[in-house]
Design a protein around this motif. Sequence first.
Motif, short mmCIF file in Angstrom:
data_model
loop_
_atom_site.label_atom_id
_atom_site.label_comp_id
_atom_site.label_asym_id
_atom_site.label_seq_id
_atom_site.Cartn_x
_atom_site.Cartn_y
_atom_site.Cartn_z
N ILE A 174 0.61 -1.22 0.22
CA ILE A 174 0.32 0.05 -0.22
C ILE A 174 0.77 1.35 -0.11
O ILE A 174 0.94 2.51 -0.57
CB ILE A 174 -1.19 -0.21 1.13
N PHE A 175 1.79 1.09 1.08
CA PHE A 175 3.02 2.33 0.71
C PHE A 175 3.53 2.38 -0.76
O PHE A 175 3.19 3.90 -1.71
CB PHE A 175 3.70 2.40 2.28
N LEU A 176 4.18 1.50 -0.96
CA LEU A 176 4.70 2.17 -2.46
C LEU A 176 3.79 2.60 -3.43
O LEU A 176 4.04 3.01 -4.35
CB LEU A 176 4.95 0.08 -2.97
N LEU A 177 2.88 1.76 -3.29
CA LEU A 177 1.70 2.21 -4.45
C LEU A 177 1.43 3.57 -4.08
O LEU A 177 1.04 4.61 -5.10
CB LEU A 177 0.41 1.18 -4.59
N ARG A 178 1.09 3.94 -2.70
CA ARG A 178 0.26 5.48 -2.72
C ARG A 178 1.88 6.31 -3.17
O ARG A 178 1.43 7.34 -3.46
CB ARG A 178 0.25 5.05 -0.90
N GLN A 179 3.00 5.65 -3.05
CA GLN A 179 4.05 6.91 -2.94
C GLN A 179 3.72 6.81 -4.92
O GLN A 179 4.25 8.60 -5.49
CB GLN A 179 5.41 5.66 -3.25
N PHE A 180 3.32 6.12 -5.41
CA PHE A 180 3.45 6.10 -6.64
C PHE A 180 2.17 7.03 -7.39
O PHE A 180 2.31 7.60 -8.65
CB PHE A 180 3.81 4.29 -7.82
N PHE A 181 1.01 6.83 -7.07
CA PHE A 181 -0.30 7.27 -6.85
C PHE A 181 -0.32 8.58 -6.66
O PHE A 181 -0.51 10.20 -7.79
CB PHE A 181 -1.07 7.24 -6.47
N LEU A 182 0.81 8.96 -5.73
CA LEU A 182 0.82 10.97 -5.77
C LEU A 182 1.27 11.32 -6.14
O LEU A 182 1.48 12.65 -6.97
CB LEU A 182 1.58 10.97 -4.18
N ALA A 183 2.58 10.28 -7.17
CA ALA A 183 3.42 11.21 -7.96
C ALA A 183 3.20 11.47 -9.61
O ALA A 183 3.34 11.81 -10.85
CB ALA A 183 4.86 10.28 -8.32
N LEU A 184 1.48 11.03 -8.89
CA LEU A 184 0.81 11.29 -10.73
C LEU A 184 0.96 11.85 -11.78
O LEU A 184 -0.16 12.93 -10.35
CB LEU A 184 -0.22 9.62 -10.57
N PRO A 185 0.39 13.04 -12.16
CA PRO A 185 0.39 14.40 -12.22
C PRO A 185 -0.80 14.28 -12.46
O PRO A 185 -2.15 13.59 -12.41
CB PRO A 185 0.49 14.59 -14.07
N GLY A 186 -1.71 15.43 -11.17
CA GLY A 186 -2.92 16.07 -11.11
C GLY A 186 -3.68 16.34 -12.22
O GLY A 186 -4.58 15.98 -12.48
N SER A 187 -3.04 16.98 -13.74
CA SER A 187 -4.36 17.16 -14.21
C SER A 187 -4.03 15.51 -15.12
O SER A 187 -5.80 16.02 -15.52
CB SER A 187 -2.95 17.67 -15.91
N MET A 188 -3.97 14.67 -14.79
CA MET A 188 -4.03 13.52 -15.29
C MET A 188 -5.59 12.95 -14.57
O MET A 188 -6.73 12.83 -15.62
CB MET A 188 -3.64 11.98 -14.66
N PHE A 189 -6.04 13.79 -13.65
CA PHE A 189 -7.31 13.48 -12.09
C PHE A 189 -8.35 14.41 -12.86
O PHE A 189 -9.42 13.98 -13.11
CB PHE A 189 -6.73 13.36 -11.44
N ASP A 190 -7.39 15.99 -13.15
CA ASP A 190 -8.47 16.98 -13.16
C ASP A 190 -9.06 16.51 -14.85
O ASP A 190 -10.87 17.03 -14.92
CB ASP A 190 -7.66 18.29 -13.42
#
Lengths: 270, 293
Positions: free
Chosen positions: A147-163
């Motif tokens: 979970i920790f590892l995946l969370r780090q990765f998801f945090l680093a994904l660009p925010g524009s992707m989610f917007d």
Amino acid sequence: MRVLGQIVRHLLLALGGVYMLAPIILMLASAFTPTADILAGRYLAHPTLENFQTVAQQVPLGTYYLNSLIVCLATFALQLLVCVPAAFAMARLRYRGRNITVWLLGLLILIPFQVLAIPIYLIFRQVGLINTLPALILPFVGSAFAIFLLRQFFLALPGSMFDAATLDGAGTLATLIQIVIPASRPALLSLGVFTITSAWNAYFWPSFVLSDSSSATIPFGVVQFINSDAVTAYGPQMAMATLSVLPLLIAFLFAQRQFIRGLALAGQAG
Amino acid sequence: MSTRTARLTPHLLLAPATICLVLFVAAPLVIVLVLAFFNLNLVTGTSSFVGGTNFATEIPHPEFARALRNTLLYAVFTIGPSMVGGLLVALLIHGLRRGQGFWRSLYFLPVATTLVAMSSVWRWMFRADTGVVDTVIAPILGIHDWLSDPNLALAAITVVGNWHQIGLVAILYLAALGTLPQDQYDSASLDGAGGWNRFWHVTWPALGPTTIFVFIMTAGSALQAYDVIAAMTQGGPLGSTETLTFAIWNRGVHYFDIGRAAVLSLALLVLSVAVTAIQRTGYARRLENGGSR
């Protein structure tokens, strides 16, 4: 001068390389050599498969391989199902108490599994899970580390992707499945290598919950075989060890980059 | 309706993981604490509160001191050599103009193997007199039959422990070396700094965070050492290779002495927390900051 330095480097690395390769080469050479020849030091003088035949006659190899395969794949599949949504929520969603959950996760990572083995062993005894495959899988499904590892990765994904996804009116689940997971392939691949090799190589936990071959994985089978057989039958012993190691070695040779990246995660598992 | 769903979504996504972590981490942690104060009979299924008796029996028992000593010795003789060896290998490979990939893969090969299976290969290599180790080493150093000698068995275990993780340490250092800024080296060369000076004043401080990381990793695997011991010595001869983690199995699963196994588990927990605490202290801090000493 420059060239000499390079040669010295290669020579020193070759010297250390003997230490790295000796056990692997000796194991492979002995596995294909009759025991009598091994004792005489004549490796591969008469190459043979008889050691593997002996192993196959004495040991339920098919069961071991099937069990190992089921444990590896089920652990990883369930881990994805459980850890990806949690990591996504902790990285990208707002909810009350988020900071506390992240802090707790950091705390849980610090606890080595070895500390928890005795109580989990008792619980599994109580509910009749000893000598079953679920006993080998369940404790590793909810992995704080994953979970920790995946969370780090998801945090680093660009925010524009989610917007963009929000503008398109995509729901949370749709965002997760259609955007986050495809974008996270490298992280999921590394985690997969890490989880699957750990499950394949595991011996500590199997030695708690296994006592017979019915649910045994390969490493457990190796130890059982070596401890039960006559000590002098080195050929079959090395053949059995080879059967455990070879699938991973072959996978490593074909996908070195992914393997190194995945296994280097061990450092972060602490 | 939809806002309510939106508010529920994070919790629904967290629920499966929460259940797993409570069942297999949080609850067992509480249970192991409780077990240390109970006497559990696995055969009859009865249990009784015994206060501090398990601690009073286990801690003065020779088994406890021996397990601590063996764990510490194993840690010293795997953390140091693995870190120095791994760093050396990384520095050697990093300076190569050809064949970096080849050596990196070769040194990483042991990491990708099944440790318990390879330990049985090592046991065979260490067998008395006719084994590969005795044939090669005995004429030079005069020592033989490592695994039956209480003074040498742990050394044999550390040979295998180092063998398994040096490649991993090397890979981590190599990755760090690859990210070092070249300009610092250039200015160091202009200052006329020689090889050693350059390493000590530029490379070593810059590798600081990796060094901490590698220390935590190797210390963790030293505390958890089990596979090699189970396959090579079963803790023997005379308990000389029984480390804390192996003692947990031995007490709990072999002797069914759950209360004392719980005490040993708690000792392992304390040591593990201590290792992470080192990360927060003096020299570690400075290394972590990766700057000036």
